[in-house]
Scaffold this motif. Structure first.
Motif, PDB file in Angstrom:
ATOM      1  N   SER A  62      53.094  50.313  84.940  1.00 42.63           N
ATOM      2  CA  SER A  62      51.878  49.793  85.558  1.00 42.63           C
ATOM      3  C   SER A  62      52.054  48.299  85.785  1.00 42.63           C
ATOM      4  O   SER A  62      52.966  47.681  85.227  1.00 42.63           O
ATOM      5  CB  SER A  62      50.668  50.045  84.651  1.00 42.63           C
ATOM      6  OG  SER A  62      50.744  49.214  83.504  1.00 42.63           O
ATOM      7  N   THR A  84      52.669  51.604  89.421  1.00 40.31           N
ATOM      8  CA  THR A  84      51.496  52.085  90.146  1.00 40.31           C
ATOM      9  C   THR A  84      50.672  50.887  90.597  1.00 40.31           C
ATOM     10  O   THR A  84      50.784  49.797  90.040  1.00 40.31           O
ATOM     11  CB  THR A  84      50.630  52.997  89.248  1.00 40.31           C
ATOM     12  OG1 THR A  84      50.227  52.254  88.106  1.00 40.31           O
ATOM     13  CG2 THR A  84      51.391  54.240  88.830  1.00 40.31           C
ATOM     14  N   THR A  86      47.673  49.833  90.189  1.00 39.99           N
ATOM     15  CA  THR A  86      46.440  49.787  89.413  1.00 39.99           C
ATOM     16  C   THR A  86      46.221  48.369  88.894  1.00 39.99           C
ATOM     17  O   THR A  86      47.062  47.848  88.164  1.00 39.99           O
ATOM     18  CB  THR A  86      46.520  50.761  88.218  1.00 39.99           C
ATOM     19  OG1 THR A  86      46.849  52.059  88.706  1.00 39.99           O
ATOM     20  CG2 THR A  86      45.211  50.811  87.463  1.00 39.99           C
ATOM     21  N   MET A 116      42.970  51.675  94.425  1.00 37.82           N
ATOM     22  CA  MET A 116      41.525  51.768  94.229  1.00 37.82           C
ATOM     23  C   MET A 116      40.821  50.512  94.722  1.00 37.82           C
ATOM     24  O   MET A 116      39.755  50.592  95.304  1.00 37.82           O
ATOM     25  CB  MET A 116      41.198  52.002  92.747  1.00 37.82           C
ATOM     26  CG  MET A 116      41.697  53.316  92.209  1.00 37.82           C
ATOM     27  SD  MET A 116      40.990  54.738  93.050  1.00 37.82           S
ATOM     28  CE  MET A 116      39.332  54.700  92.430  1.00 37.82           C
TER      29      MET A 116
END
Length: 170
Positions: A62, A84, A86, A116
């Protein structure tokens, strides 16, 4: 499709003893157990690393997991981990934990991953790597099999384009 044998976690334990390691490239195997905890241990062991390229088929890195590398591995110039997209709470990033040596486009995971919040991901990347000029994502075409959540293809593409546009705007 080509299958790769999963390597046991113990495969990488001897590498931790190589304190002067400056380059590590791992490719084309299932490295699913390589995650943020593994990165933290690697950062402790390899303070002098300059190139860390883990362009694996699968990993569990991450953006937040890169923090130990920023804190401990000050000489790193090439970082290909494909985490990722994120974001994390920027208060977790120590004030001096940033890398100005890494430039160009930052690579994300090879499978389609959801963004997101493009603005939050942009803020994390610029705080960590102020000289990064953009993002690139894996070449796997969008497929509903890979999609996360209920997003459709258009929304998925729009979020990536928004993130890329934030870099263009500076």
């Amino acid at each position: 499709s080509e299958q790769y044998a999963e390597l046991p976690k113990s495969t990488f334990l001897p590498l931790a003893s190589l304190k002067a390691l400056q380059q590590l490239t791992l490719q084309t195997c299932d490295l699913e157990h390589l995650n943020d905890d593994w990165l933290a241990k690697a950062a402790l062991a390899w303070r002098d690393i300059r190139t860390l390229d883990i362009s694996a088929v699968d990993n569990r890195f991450s953006l937040q997991g890169l923090i130990p590398l920023l804190v401990r591995c000050r000489k790193i110039t090439t970082l290909e981990l494909h985490p990722t997209a994120t974001p994390f709470d920027l208060s977790l990033l120590p004030p001096d934990a940033r890398n100005t040596r890494i430039t160009g486009k930052f690579s994300f995971h090879k499978a389609p991953v959801d963004v997101m919040d493009p603005h939050a991901v942009f803020a994390c990347l610029k705080a960590m790597f102020p000289n990064v000029t953009g993002v690139k994502r894996g070449d796997i075409m969008f497929s509903r099999d890979f999609a996360t959540g209920d997003e459709d293809e258009d929304e998925y593409q729009e979020k990536w384009e928004e993130l890329e546009q934030l870099f263009l705007e500076g």
